[in-house]
Design a protein around this motif. Structure first.
Motif, PDB file in Angstrom:
ATOM      1  N   ALA A 181      27.690  26.781  45.020  1.00 23.52           N
ATOM      2  CA  ALA A 181      28.627  27.562  44.211  1.00 23.52           C
ATOM      3  C   ALA A 181      29.994  27.634  44.888  1.00 23.52           C
ATOM      4  O   ALA A 181      31.027  27.435  44.242  1.00 23.52           O
ATOM      5  N   VAL A 217      32.287  27.711  41.620  1.00 27.19           N
ATOM      6  CA  VAL A 217      31.690  28.337  40.443  1.00 27.19           C
ATOM      7  C   VAL A 217      30.801  29.500  40.876  1.00 27.19           C
ATOM      8  O   VAL A 217      30.493  29.657  42.060  1.00 27.19           O
ATOM      9  N   ASP A 218      30.368  30.290  39.912  1.00 27.71           N
ATOM     10  CA  ASP A 218      29.449  31.382  40.171  1.00 27.71           C
ATOM     11  C   ASP A 218      28.047  30.829  40.432  1.00 27.71           C
ATOM     12  O   ASP A 218      27.698  29.760  39.927  1.00 27.71           O
ATOM     13  N   SER A 241      25.293  31.790  39.263  1.00 30.41           N
ATOM     14  CA  SER A 241      24.537  31.668  38.010  1.00 30.41           C
ATOM     15  C   SER A 241      24.827  30.336  37.323  1.00 30.41           C
ATOM     16  O   SER A 241      23.960  29.777  36.644  1.00 30.41           O
ATOM     17  N   THR A 242      26.024  29.813  37.498  1.00 31.04           N
ATOM     18  CA  THR A 242      26.365  28.497  36.945  1.00 31.04           C
ATOM     19  C   THR A 242      25.553  27.415  37.645  1.00 31.04           C
ATOM     20  O   THR A 242      25.038  26.494  36.994  1.00 31.04           O
ATOM     21  N   VAL A 263      22.954  24.844  35.890  1.00 32.76           N
ATOM     22  CA  VAL A 263      23.052  23.394  36.049  1.00 32.76           C
ATOM     23  C   VAL A 263      21.730  22.833  36.559  1.00 32.76           C
ATOM     24  O   VAL A 263      21.243  21.810  36.065  1.00 32.76           O
TER      25      VAL A 263
END
Length: 50
Positions: free
Chosen positions: A16, A21-22, A24-25, A29
């Motif tokens: 992350a 990115v977060d 959770s992203t 993915v």
């Protein structure tokens, strides 16, 4: 990202941070990539005698 986490090169948190990115992203993915791989294997396996 998927390969980096899968092979242990990065943790989810490190991935992350690396890709900006977060977390959770990253999880999303990974989930999507895993499902795509499983779907590909399922499509490649013969259903039975032809």
């Amino acid at each position: 990202m998927f390969v980096a986490v899968l092979t242990g090169q990065h943790t989810q948190r490190e991935a992350a941070e690396r890709w900006g990115v977060d977390r959770s992203t990253v999880i999303g993915v990974l989930r999507c990539a895993k499902q795509s791989v499983l779907d590909g294997f399922a499509a490649a396996v013969p259903a039975g005698p032809g």
